[in-house]
Enzyme design. Structure first.
Site, PDB file in Angstrom:
ATOM      1  N   ASP A 126      30.165 -57.732 -15.395  1.00 38.54           N
ATOM      2  CA  ASP A 126      30.544 -56.251 -16.068  1.00 38.54           C
ATOM      3  C   ASP A 126      30.978 -55.895 -16.203  1.00 38.54           C
ATOM      4  OD1 ASP A 126      29.328 -54.369 -18.360  1.00 38.54           O
ATOM      5  OD2 ASP A 126      28.152 -53.251 -16.458  1.00 38.54           O
TER       6      ASP A 126
ATOM      7  N   ASP B 152      31.308 -51.763 -17.219  1.00 37.93           N
ATOM      8  CA  ASP B 152      31.272 -50.517 -16.850  1.00 37.93           C
ATOM      9  C   ASP B 152      30.384 -49.552 -16.279  1.00 37.93           C
ATOM     10  OD1 ASP B 152      33.226 -48.368 -18.603  1.00 37.93           O
ATOM     11  OD2 ASP B 152      32.574 -50.485 -19.382  1.00 37.93           O
TER      12      ASP B 152
ATOM     13  N   ASN C  36      24.586 -53.895 -14.917  1.00 37.62           N
ATOM     14  CA  ASN C  36      23.585 -52.939 -14.540  1.00 37.62           C
ATOM     15  C   ASN C  36      22.723 -52.571 -15.397  1.00 37.62           C
ATOM     16  OD1 ASN C  36      25.865 -51.848 -16.275  1.00 37.62           O
ATOM     17  ND2 ASN C  36      24.453 -49.783 -16.125  1.00 37.62           N
TER      18      ASN C  36
END
Length: 243
Positions: free
Chosen positions: A64, A66, A175
């Site tokens: 990922d 961001d 996240n």
């Protein structure tokens, strides 16, 4: 750019995880025609090309962007690592980007052991120029953006089954649990990075990934990354095979 943010939310983005997003006028949530799927694992194309000769024999590491590798904000941030101009409705906005501590070393080291793929729900008009700056060593083999996500029950999900890589050898670091909704057993659930200069989570994750690079099946062991090296899933795998 990362999730979806309407104009009225722009002033409140600075401390909101995954807050730097395209406005509704860029990519309306109501128009999902450009997204791959609306249900998991429909008949959809394979997203990745052939494995590069330098990545032969390596597992696939899906990252990922961001709040995993960087944090971005529309607000001016002192000491930002990058400033990305993004045009929205004929107006140029500047996105201020902070790198997660250790990200440079992490990418370089992981590229020695894994095929690296960026898979982000961000729009490419923001993420592509950012990745050009973040990865000057060209460690990232493929880049996938929002249009490659599955839009499922209101979430942009990263469907690992469409990458054309063996799921037993594919790991995703993200996240957001919604991002790996289809393959939680393949996920390393990192925390959200906002602006903590003391954050060294990538060091721990990198050490774990180096340790399991030869695992026969990564599914079911990824969640043990926080316990490495006290718990070594490879040694446990070997012990179980000898029984």
């Amino acid at each position: 750019m990362c999730c979806c943010l309407v104009q009225s939310e722009l002033d409140d983005d600075a401390n909101n995880p995954k807050s730097i997003c395209a406005k509704a006028t860029l990519d309306s949530e109501e128009n999902t025609d450009n997204h791959i799927v609306t249900t998991p694992h429909d008949n959809i194309p394979r997203l990745l090309g052939p494995i590069h000769r330098l990545d032969t024999g390596k597992k696939c590491l899906v990252l990922d962007l961001d709040e995993t590798l960087v944090h971005s904000s529309f607000r001016a941030v002192a000491g930002a690592d990058f400033v990305i101009p993004v045009q929205i409705e004929d107006v140029v906005h500047f996105v201020y980007v902070a790198k997660r501590p250790g990200v440079d070393e992490f990418l370089i080291e992981m590229a020695k052991h894994y095929e690296i793929v960026i898979y982000t729900a961000s729009l490419n008009k923001y993420a592509d120029p950012l990745l050009d700056l973040l990865d000057p060593q060209k460690t990232i083999r493929y880049r996938l953006f929002r249009e490659s996500c599955a839009f499922y029950e209101g979430n942009y999900v990263k469907d690992l089954s469409v990458l054309d890589r063996d799921l037993s050898s594919t790991i995703i670091i993200d996240n957001s649990p919604n991002s790996y909704l289809f393959h939680p057993e393949n996920a390393i659930d990192c925390s959200s990075f906002i602006d903590d200069p003391r954050d060294r989570e990538l060091d721990q994750i990198g050490s774990f990934l180096t340790g399991i690079k030869d695992a026969k099946d990564v599914r079911g062991i990824c969640h043990q990354w926080r316990d490495w090296p006290v718990i070594n899933p490879i040694e446990e795998e070997d012990r179980n095979e000898r029984r």
